[in-house]
Motif scaffolding. Structure first.
Motif, PDB file in Angstrom:
ATOM      1  N   GLN A 299       0.948  -1.391   0.173  1.00 40.91           N
ATOM      2  CA  GLN A 299       0.030   0.062  -0.096  1.00 40.91           C
ATOM      3  C   GLN A 299       0.912   1.358  -0.100  1.00 40.91           C
ATOM      4  OE1 GLN A 299      -3.594  -0.347   2.832  1.00 40.91           O
ATOM      5  NE2 GLN A 299      -2.469  -2.373   3.297  1.00 40.91           N
ATOM      6  N   GLY A 300       2.190   1.024   0.199  1.00 42.77           N
ATOM      7  CA  GLY A 300       3.059   2.293   0.226  1.00 42.77           C
ATOM      8  C   GLY A 300       4.131   1.944   1.168  1.00 42.77           C
ATOM      9  N   ASP A 301       5.009   3.145   1.409  1.00 41.42           N
ATOM     10  CA  ASP A 301       6.075   3.045   2.282  1.00 41.42           C
ATOM     11  C   ASP A 301       5.516   3.834   3.705  1.00 41.42           C
ATOM     12  OD1 ASP A 301       7.490   1.721   0.602  1.00 41.42           O
ATOM     13  OD2 ASP A 301       8.607   3.349   0.016  1.00 41.42           O
ATOM     14  N   PHE A 302       5.645   3.266   5.066  1.00 38.09           N
ATOM     15  CA  PHE A 302       5.236   3.925   5.869  1.00 38.09           C
ATOM     16  C   PHE A 302       6.297   3.787   7.199  1.00 38.09           C
ATOM     17  CE2 PHE A 302       1.543   2.118   3.745  1.00 38.09           C
ATOM     18  CZ  PHE A 302       0.725   3.022   3.790  1.00 38.09           C
ATOM     19  N   VAL A 303       5.924   4.971   8.001  1.00 41.42           N
ATOM     20  CA  VAL A 303       6.721   5.095   9.403  1.00 41.42           C
ATOM     21  C   VAL A 303       6.167   4.688  10.466  1.00 41.42           C
ATOM     22  CG1 VAL A 303       8.055   6.631  10.762  1.00 41.42           C
ATOM     23  CG2 VAL A 303       8.524   6.602   7.939  1.00 41.42           C
ATOM     24  N   ILE A 304       6.363   4.081  11.385  1.00 43.24           N
ATOM     25  CA  ILE A 304       5.685   3.668  12.565  1.00 43.24           C
ATOM     26  C   ILE A 304       6.565   4.035  13.618  1.00 43.24           C
ATOM     27  CG2 ILE A 304       4.580   1.728  13.854  1.00 43.24           C
ATOM     28  CD1 ILE A 304       4.434   0.033  11.242  1.00 43.24           C
ATOM     29  N   LEU A 305       5.928   4.977  14.509  1.00 45.08           N
ATOM     30  CA  LEU A 305       6.499   5.407  15.847  1.00 45.08           C
ATOM     31  C   LEU A 305       5.546   5.216  16.889  1.00 45.08           C
ATOM     32  CD1 LEU A 305       7.721   8.942  14.409  1.00 45.08           C
ATOM     33  CD2 LEU A 305       9.117   7.226  15.510  1.00 45.08           C
ATOM     34  N   ALA A 306       6.530   4.855  17.875  1.00 46.73           N
ATOM     35  CA  ALA A 306       5.438   4.417  19.294  1.00 46.73           C
ATOM     36  C   ALA A 306       6.513   4.881  20.407  1.00 46.73           C
ATOM     37  CB  ALA A 306       5.509   2.983  19.399  1.00 46.73           C
ATOM     38  N   SER A 307       5.685   5.240  21.318  1.00 45.81           N
ATOM     39  CA  SER A 307       6.382   5.948  22.741  1.00 45.81           C
ATOM     40  C   SER A 307       5.680   5.269  23.911  1.00 45.81           C
ATOM     41  CB  SER A 307       6.782   6.968  22.653  1.00 45.81           C
ATOM     42  OG  SER A 307       5.618   8.024  22.628  1.00 45.81           O
ATOM     43  N   ALA A 308       6.155   5.229  24.992  1.00 39.52           N
ATOM     44  CA  ALA A 308       5.580   5.094  26.065  1.00 39.52           C
ATOM     45  C   ALA A 308       6.447   5.452  27.440  1.00 39.52           C
ATOM     46  CB  ALA A 308       5.230   3.578  26.272  1.00 39.52           C
ATOM     47  N   HIS A 309       5.829   5.515  28.660  1.00 36.90           N
ATOM     48  CA  HIS A 309       6.627   5.795  29.737  1.00 36.90           C
ATOM     49  C   HIS A 309       6.742   4.477  30.595  1.00 36.90           C
ATOM     50  CE1 HIS A 309       6.821   7.015  34.237  1.00 36.90           C
ATOM     51  NE2 HIS A 309       7.766   7.903  33.496  1.00 36.90           N
ATOM     52  N   ASP A 310       7.921   4.023  30.774  1.00 33.93           N
ATOM     53  CA  ASP A 310       8.108   2.656  31.528  1.00 33.93           C
ATOM     54  C   ASP A 310       8.195   3.064  32.842  1.00 33.93           C
ATOM     55  OD1 ASP A 310       9.061   0.220  32.046  1.00 33.93           O
ATOM     56  OD2 ASP A 310      11.147   0.240  31.408  1.00 33.93           O
ATOM     57  N   SER A 311       6.777   3.048  33.609  1.00 35.68           N
ATOM     58  CA  SER A 311       6.884   2.997  34.962  1.00 35.68           C
ATOM     59  C   SER A 311       7.098   1.819  35.798  1.00 35.68           C
ATOM     60  CB  SER A 311       5.344   3.584  35.132  1.00 35.68           C
ATOM     61  OG  SER A 311       4.495   2.666  34.658  1.00 35.68           O
ATOM     62  N   GLY A 312       6.940   0.794  35.168  1.00 36.93           N
ATOM     63  CA  GLY A 312       7.261  -0.261  35.840  1.00 36.93           C
ATOM     64  C   GLY A 312       8.718  -0.528  36.073  1.00 36.93           C
ATOM     65  N   SER A 313       9.599  -0.374  35.127  1.00 35.88           N
ATOM     66  CA  SER A 313      10.906  -0.337  35.406  1.00 35.88           C
ATOM     67  C   SER A 313      11.420   0.724  36.257  1.00 35.88           C
ATOM     68  CB  SER A 313      11.632  -0.065  33.900  1.00 35.88           C
ATOM     69  OG  SER A 313      11.343  -0.972  32.952  1.00 35.88           O
ATOM     70  N   HIS A 314      10.806   1.912  36.389  1.00 38.48           N
ATOM     71  CA  HIS A 314      11.130   3.049  37.256  1.00 38.48           C
ATOM     72  C   HIS A 314      10.697   2.498  38.571  1.00 38.48           C
ATOM     73  CE1 HIS A 314      12.482   6.047  34.555  1.00 38.48           C
ATOM     74  NE2 HIS A 314      11.647   5.871  33.732  1.00 38.48           N
ATOM     75  N   ASN A 315       9.719   1.830  38.789  1.00 35.24           N
ATOM     76  CA  ASN A 315       9.282   1.352  40.142  1.00 35.24           C
ATOM     77  C   ASN A 315      10.374   0.380  40.636  1.00 35.24           C
ATOM     78  OD1 ASN A 315       7.185   2.909  40.373  1.00 35.24           O
ATOM     79  ND2 ASN A 315       5.830   1.514  39.533  1.00 35.24           N
ATOM     80  N   ARG A 316      10.776  -0.628  39.565  1.00 39.17           N
ATOM     81  CA  ARG A 316      11.721  -1.632  40.050  1.00 39.17           C
ATOM     82  C   ARG A 316      12.932  -1.309  40.324  1.00 39.17           C
ATOM     83  NH1 ARG A 316       9.493  -3.689  35.030  1.00 39.17           N
ATOM     84  NH2 ARG A 316       8.170  -5.434  35.615  1.00 39.17           N
ATOM     85  N   LEU A 317      13.577   0.013  39.744  1.00 37.34           N
ATOM     86  CA  LEU A 317      14.756   0.517  39.942  1.00 37.34           C
ATOM     87  C   LEU A 317      14.956   1.198  41.364  1.00 37.34           C
ATOM     88  CD1 LEU A 317      15.727   2.179  36.544  1.00 37.34           C
ATOM     89  CD2 LEU A 317      16.700   0.329  37.582  1.00 37.34           C
ATOM     90  N   ASN A 318      13.577   1.909  41.700  1.00 32.66           N
ATOM     91  CA  ASN A 318      13.361   2.516  43.039  1.00 32.66           C
ATOM     92  C   ASN A 318      13.313   1.608  43.963  1.00 32.66           C
ATOM     93  OD1 ASN A 318      13.306   5.071  41.824  1.00 32.66           O
ATOM     94  ND2 ASN A 318      11.028   5.013  41.764  1.00 32.66           N
ATOM     95  N   LYS A 319      12.968   0.495  43.849  1.00 28.44           N
ATOM     96  CA  LYS A 319      12.763  -0.600  44.734  1.00 28.44           C
ATOM     97  C   LYS A 319      14.253  -1.275  44.780  1.00 28.44           C
ATOM     98  CE  LYS A 319       8.019  -2.066  44.346  1.00 28.44           C
ATOM     99  NZ  LYS A 319       7.062  -3.220  43.968  1.00 28.44           N
ATOM    100  N   LEU A 320      14.876  -1.454  43.838  1.00 25.59           N
ATOM    101  CA  LEU A 320      16.451  -1.888  43.920  1.00 25.59           C
ATOM    102  C   LEU A 320      17.321  -0.895  44.578  1.00 25.59           C
ATOM    103  CD1 LEU A 320      18.178  -3.978  42.974  1.00 25.59           C
ATOM    104  CD2 LEU A 320      18.821  -2.689  40.738  1.00 25.59           C
TER     105      LEU A 320
END
Length: 450
Positions: free
Chosen positions: A131-152
């Motif tokens: 159907q053509g050439d497309f660019v797919i972008l995705a972003s998110a906030h990794d709150s789970g990793s931040h929580n794990r790092l805080n606990k660590l």
């Protein structure tokens, strides 16, 4: 600050610094791992989105959105966009231009892009489709990793504090145990005084620095003891050895002045006084040499000494001055003269001290000197007819200031046998009591042949 406290502090600082570096490294590695894992999850989201929206042509957009929301876990703050060749958002129902055209073009140019934007992580892929050439972008906030790092981080802080306290207590215990011999050494050193210069600190079989200090201290105490003893007893020794020749000089001079005499008589008197003066000079030289206690100096002044001559000279002096009998028994049958390396004046002082003790404790009875040959040594045995020496005192008689004179009613300063022992030791010989009972005492002197 005490040494053990400094050791404990330094050990704790070094250990905790290393521990902190290890924990910090682990934290960074874990953080990078979580960040990389989240990038992979975002990449998977972009690939799944491409498969669902770009290759599933026969499925409606609403059905695709339902599938996507049903089977893909929603990430915190997730944003996904599909951009067409005009860099406009399409397909997923949200046409908001979330990323700039420069970012989209960068994905299109590089084929793949991932970066961190504040607390969000962004992944972009370039996807070619029928159907053509497309660019797919995705972003998110990794709150789970931040929580794990805080606990660590909290766990690491707790572990760090706990281990630091444990290391501090353990290092103090180790430092105290390591320095226990030094503490014992200090307690023993405090016992040393002018009245117990013979005291020595305990030496062990360990080859550590503390034991080396103990050995060095004992060597120093040995030298100090000798210097201390010699300093206190030099005048007594000089008086002990010089009394007889001084008395003879005075008596000879007084006797010469009692009446007028012929020149020949005066010459004879002066010759006798000169002879006694010469003997005093030799005695003073020997005493000064002994007082210096310089082994190298004494050994450099050693000369060949004939034991026959020195024993006969001692016999004549005692007979002439004190009218006491010294019997000489020559047990050497060979024609070779018994020669040793030593100092004649010092050796005569040693033998005179032993013989003097023999006369003193036997009430002036005869003393016997026996000279014998044994392998590479000569042996001189001096035997008296006194009451002997108790076995409990045999280890004490050669120590300075030890005397039995007071108990037996005789005068003495306890230095005669000590001086004899030191002199014989300087000549690399040995001296010991080989017989001590009610029938008398025998002292054996062993001297190496020249």
């Amino acid at each position: 600050m005490k040494i053990k406290d400094r050791i404990a502090l330094y050990f704790t600082l070094i250990s905790t610094t290393m521990l902190l570096a290890v924990l910090f490294t682990i934290y960074l590695i874990f953080m990078k791992f979580l960040q990389s894992d989240f990038f992979e999850r975002l990449t998977d989201r972009t690939m799944v989105t491409a498969k669902l929206y770009l290759e599933a042509d026969e499925i409606s957009r609403e059905a695709l959105n339902n599938v996507r929301h049903q089977y893909l876990q929603k990430l915190n703050g997730e944003v996904t966009r599909i951009y067409d060749y005009k860099n406009k958002a399409t397909f997923i129902g949200d046409t908001t231009q979330y990323w700039t055209k420069s970012t989209i073009e960068k994905v299109r140019k590089n084929g793949r892009l991932q970066y961190t934007e504040g607390e969000r992580q962004v992944v972009g892929i370039y996807y070619k489709d029928n159907q053509g050439d497309f660019v797919i972008l995705a972003s998110a906030h990794d709150s789970g990793s931040h929580n794990r790092l805080n606990k660590l981080l909290k766990i690491m802080v707790f572990v760090f504090l706990l281990i630091s306290v444990f290391i501090l207590l353990l290092s103090r215990w180790i430092a105290e145990k390591m320095l226990k011999p030094l503490h014992q050494f200090m307690l023993e050193v405090n016992k040393v005084g002018s009245k117990n210069m013979e005291f020595r600190v305990l030496e062990t079989d360990n080859k550590d620095e503390i034991n080396l200090i103990a050995k060095s201290f004992n060597q120093l105490m040995e030298e100090l003891e000798q210097a201390f003893i010699l300093q206190k007893t030099f005048v007594a020794n000089a008086s002990h050895e010089l009394r007889t020749p001084l008395t003879r000089i005075m008596m000879t001079g007084e006797l010469a002045l009692t009446q007028n005499r012929t020149p020949e008589d005066y010459q004879k008197v002066l010759g006798t006084m000169l002879e006694d003066t010469s003997r005093m000079e030799h005695i003073i030289t020997g005493l000064l040499t002994l007082a210096k206690m310089d082994l190298e100096l004494i050994r450099s002044q050693m000369n060949p000494v004939n034991l026959h001559s020195i024993l006969l000279n001692i016999q004549a002096n005692w007979q002439k001055e004190e009218n006491l009998q010294v019997q000489i028994i020559d047990g050497i049958t060979a024609e070779i003269a018994p020669i040793i390396s030593g100092n004649q004046v010092l050796l005569q002082i040693a033998l005179d001290n032993i013989i003097s003790n023999g006369f003193k404790f036997s009430n002036q009875q005869e003393v016997t000197c026996t000279l014998s040959d044994f392998n590479d040594h000569f042996i001189i045995q001096i035997q008296d007819q006194g009451p002997g020496i108790p076995k409990s005192e045999l280890d004490e008689i050669f120590k300075p200031f030890y005397t039995r004179s007071k108990d037996s009613g005789h005068q003495g300063d306890g230095m005669g046998l000590y001086m004899a022992h030191k002199i014989i030791d300087l000549f690399n010989g040995t001296i010991a009591v080989t017989h001590a009972d009610l029938s008398g005492c025998t002292i054996s002197i062993t001297l190496p042949k020249l």
